[in-house]
Each structure stands twice: as C-alpha cells, then as structure tokens.
Design a protein around this motif. Structure first.
Motif, PDB file in Angstrom:
ATOM      1  N   PHE A  73       0.820  -1.212   0.000  1.00 51.00           N
ATOM      2  CA  PHE A  73       0.000   0.000   0.000  1.00 51.00           C
ATOM      3  C   PHE A  73       0.857   1.265   0.000  1.00 51.00           C
ATOM      4  O   PHE A  73       0.430   2.305  -0.530  1.00 51.00           O
ATOM      5  N   LYS A  74       2.049   1.197   0.544  1.00 49.98           N
ATOM      6  CA  LYS A  74       2.964   2.331   0.432  1.00 49.98           C
ATOM      7  C   LYS A  74       3.355   2.546  -1.028  1.00 49.98           C
ATOM      8  O   LYS A  74       3.510   3.695  -1.476  1.00 49.98           O
ATOM      9  N   GLU A  75       3.517   1.452  -1.768  1.00 52.06           N
ATOM     10  CA  GLU A  75       3.813   1.561  -3.188  1.00 52.06           C
ATOM     11  C   GLU A  75       2.625   2.140  -3.955  1.00 52.06           C
ATOM     12  O   GLU A  75       2.786   2.981  -4.853  1.00 52.06           O
ATOM     13  N   TRP A 102      -7.472  -3.931   8.172  1.00 50.17           N
ATOM     14  CA  TRP A 102      -7.316  -3.115   6.968  1.00 50.17           C
ATOM     15  C   TRP A 102      -7.064  -1.651   7.331  1.00 50.17           C
ATOM     16  O   TRP A 102      -6.195  -0.990   6.741  1.00 50.17           O
ATOM     17  N   LEU A 103      -7.830  -1.127   8.297  1.00 51.64           N
ATOM     18  CA  LEU A 103      -7.661   0.279   8.671  1.00 51.64           C
ATOM     19  C   LEU A 103      -6.267   0.538   9.219  1.00 51.64           C
ATOM     20  O   LEU A 103      -5.677   1.599   8.964  1.00 51.64           O
ATOM     21  N   LYS A 104      -5.732  -0.415   9.966  1.00 47.43           N
ATOM     22  CA  LYS A 104      -4.363  -0.275  10.484  1.00 47.43           C
ATOM     23  C   LYS A 104      -3.349  -0.270   9.343  1.00 47.43           C
ATOM     24  O   LYS A 104      -2.401   0.529   9.332  1.00 47.43           O
ATOM     25  N   ILE A 105      -3.551  -1.176   8.368  1.00 46.77           N
ATOM     26  CA  ILE A 105      -2.671  -1.233   7.198  1.00 46.77           C
ATOM     27  C   ILE A 105      -2.688   0.102   6.452  1.00 46.77           C
ATOM     28  O   ILE A 105      -1.638   0.656   6.092  1.00 46.77           O
ATOM     29  N   PHE A 106      -3.883   0.620   6.206  1.00 48.75           N
ATOM     30  CA  PHE A 106      -4.010   1.888   5.479  1.00 48.75           C
ATOM     31  C   PHE A 106      -3.300   3.017   6.226  1.00 48.75           C
ATOM     32  O   PHE A 106      -2.562   3.815   5.635  1.00 48.75           O
ATOM     33  N   LYS A 107      -3.533   3.094   7.539  1.00 48.76           N
ATOM     34  CA  LYS A 107      -2.931   4.161   8.344  1.00 48.76           C
ATOM     35  C   LYS A 107      -1.412   4.069   8.321  1.00 48.76           C
ATOM     36  O   LYS A 107      -0.722   5.075   8.135  1.00 48.76           O
ATOM     37  N   ASN A 108      -0.889   2.850   8.487  1.00 51.49           N
ATOM     38  CA  ASN A 108       0.567   2.671   8.508  1.00 51.49           C
ATOM     39  C   ASN A 108       1.201   2.975   7.154  1.00 51.49           C
ATOM     40  O   ASN A 108       2.388   3.296   7.081  1.00 51.49           O
ATOM     41  N   ALA A 109       0.406   2.856   6.091  1.00 57.20           N
ATOM     42  CA  ALA A 109       0.911   3.160   4.748  1.00 57.20           C
ATOM     43  C   ALA A 109       0.789   4.641   4.407  1.00 57.20           C
ATOM     44  O   ALA A 109       1.187   5.061   3.317  1.00 57.20           O
ATOM     45  N   GLY A 110       0.215   5.425   5.320  1.00 57.16           N
ATOM     46  CA  GLY A 110       0.077   6.858   5.062  1.00 57.16           C
ATOM     47  C   GLY A 110      -1.134   7.204   4.228  1.00 57.16           C
ATOM     48  O   GLY A 110      -1.144   8.226   3.537  1.00 57.16           O
ATOM     49  N   LEU A 111      -2.159   6.350   4.304  1.00 59.99           N
ATOM     50  CA  LEU A 111      -3.384   6.571   3.537  1.00 59.99           C
ATOM     51  C   LEU A 111      -4.541   6.907   4.476  1.00 59.99           C
ATOM     52  O   LEU A 111      -4.574   6.482   5.627  1.00 59.99           O
ATOM     53  N   ARG A 112      -5.496   7.640   3.946  1.00 60.52           N
ATOM     54  CA  ARG A 112      -6.634   8.097   4.741  1.00 60.52           C
ATOM     55  C   ARG A 112      -7.928   7.548   4.140  1.00 60.52           C
ATOM     56  O   ARG A 112      -8.169   7.697   2.938  1.00 60.52           O
ATOM     57  N   LEU A 113      -8.738   6.904   4.971  1.00 65.23           N
ATOM     58  CA  LEU A 113     -10.038   6.405   4.525  1.00 65.23           C
ATOM     59  C   LEU A 113     -11.017   7.560   4.431  1.00 65.23           C
ATOM     60  O   LEU A 113     -11.271   8.251   5.418  1.00 65.23           O
TER      61      LEU A 113
END
Length: 251
Positions: free
Chosen positions: A177-179, A218-229
C-alpha cells in the motif's frame, strides 16, 4: 453498464477453482451416511444431523456466492467515478475479472493492468487453476507488489479488487500500500474491494472467513501506509469497498 458476465459465472468459477473442497465434502458426507448404517442406534441420529448440516452449509455457501458474484451489482463497479481520460492502475493477484469491464464502461481510459502473483508466495491452488482457465491478457504487466515499476504520482486512480488479501504477510501488505500511495497522484484515489473477517462472512463461509482480514486490520494497514479512509461502502453485506486518499490530500 455495458459488458455483462455470463449467467452463474461467479458460482461456476468457485466450483472450478475450488473443486477439491467439494470433493472432500462429498467424501465426508458419504462416509457419514455409510457409517450411519453400521453405527449403534444412539449414533445414527447424530450422524444424520451432521450430514444434513454439512449439506446445508455447502448449499448455503453456494447460494450466498451466487448472490454476491452473480445476482448483486458487484461487477457493475458502481463505486468507481468516471474514469474516461484518466490514467488508471488495475492491480490483481493472478486473476483479473474487472479490466475488460472497466475498458468497456470507460472507452477513453488510459488503463494499466498489473499482476503481482508470485507462485512462491501465493501458493493457493485455486489461483493456479484460475490462471490456467483465464490466462492474463497480453498487455498485463508482471510486477513485484513491493516495488512497482512506475514513477511517483503516475495514476489518478488505483483499483485493487479481491487482490490485496492474497499478500499474507502484514509487513509486505503495508509495503504494497505504500507503493500504491507512491505511484498515485497527490489528488488520486485508491479503491480497495474485499471480503472482511466478520460475522456476515462467517455465516456465509464458516471457517473460510479466516482467509479474509478484519476491518480493523485493513484500517491499520491503510494508516501505517500513510493513507486516509474517506469513504466505505458495501455492495452486499459480504463485500466492502474502501476509498482511500493520501494523508493531507484535500479532495
């Protein structure tokens, strides 16, 4: 929307890709029924009800799958914006059911199709069978999920439908997700569609729901990747779509 899937395509594919599970279920069922004949009287009723429960579970799972993949509007991809004249990345894990639909719906799209399937990491036999029956198109780009071959800020929209959960390692999934964040434009969007490890999918797939990840995961993954839901929707109670922006994006 234009392109239509064949009748019962979803259920038929499930049976074709996962036939070994149904063979095992049939063998166990026949074993239970055969054992019932020679079992003591007090066990016959138990075996009968166990066999009935097994049959009911399999039938119910297939009915739910028909509802999700064939009856519902899932493959109308109604959560997507107008993709015409946009540079879009559609990334799959060895089985692509959506690119043809997307091209048909948005004829002026600039679509890049990627496949991050790795036979050493993604060892599910169902994916192998899917790839044999539906080989990747000639314009599909083979990629490493943790090192996409694209420049920063390339795509306006990134689509990952039923693919990200195939990355079983949490750290690798975060890197993925960082990519996606890196190759997405500052005002871009990522659309992630997945089953969740929740009560609805447990009812539908029993222990099979362990193949999915929880919403909190999933929300933790998104947050750690620097993404916002920014938005979350459901086509059915069994499938969720997360719409993500880069942290700091204002659109």
């Amino acid at each position: 929307m234009g392109l239509k899937r064949a009748p019962f395509q979803g259920v038929i594919n499930i049976l074709r890709f996962n036939w070994h599970f149904y063979v095992i279920a049939a063998v166990l069922l026949l074993f239970a029924l055969g054992l019932q004949i020679i079992a003591p009287f007090y066990l016959q009723s138990i075996l009968f009800w166990l066999a009935l429960l097994g049959i009911t579970t399999v039938i119910f799972t297939l009915l739910v799958s028909y509802y999700i993949y064939d009856y519902s509007s899932l493959y109308q991809l109604g959560w997507l914006p107008n993709l015409n004249d946009k540079k879009v990345l559609n990334i799959n894990a060895g089985f692509d059911e959506t690119s043809e639909i997307i091209r048909d719906d948005f004829p002026n799209i600039d679509l890049t199709i990627c496949d991050f399937y790795d036979s050493e990491k993604h060892t599910e036999v169902s994916i192998e069978r899917a790839r044999l029956l539906y080989p990747p198109s000639s314009n599909t780009v083979k990629v490493n999920a943790q090192n996409l071959p694209f420049k920063d800020n390339t795509f306006s929209v990134v689509i990952a439908m039923f693919s990200a959960h195939e990355i079983r390692n949490t750290e690798e999934r975060e890197l993925f997700f960082k990519e996606l964040k890196r190759v997405m434009k500052e005002d871009g969007q990522i659309f992630v569609t997945e089953h969740l490890r929740d009560s609805f999918n447990f009812i539908a797939y029993t222990i099979g729901f362990f193949h999915f990840y929880s919403r909190s995961n999933w929300l933790k993954i998104f947050k750690n990747a620097g993404l916002r839901l920014v938005k979350e929707g459901k086509t059915t109670p069994f499938v969720s779509t997360f719409i993500l922006h880069k942290n700091g994006a204002t659109n």
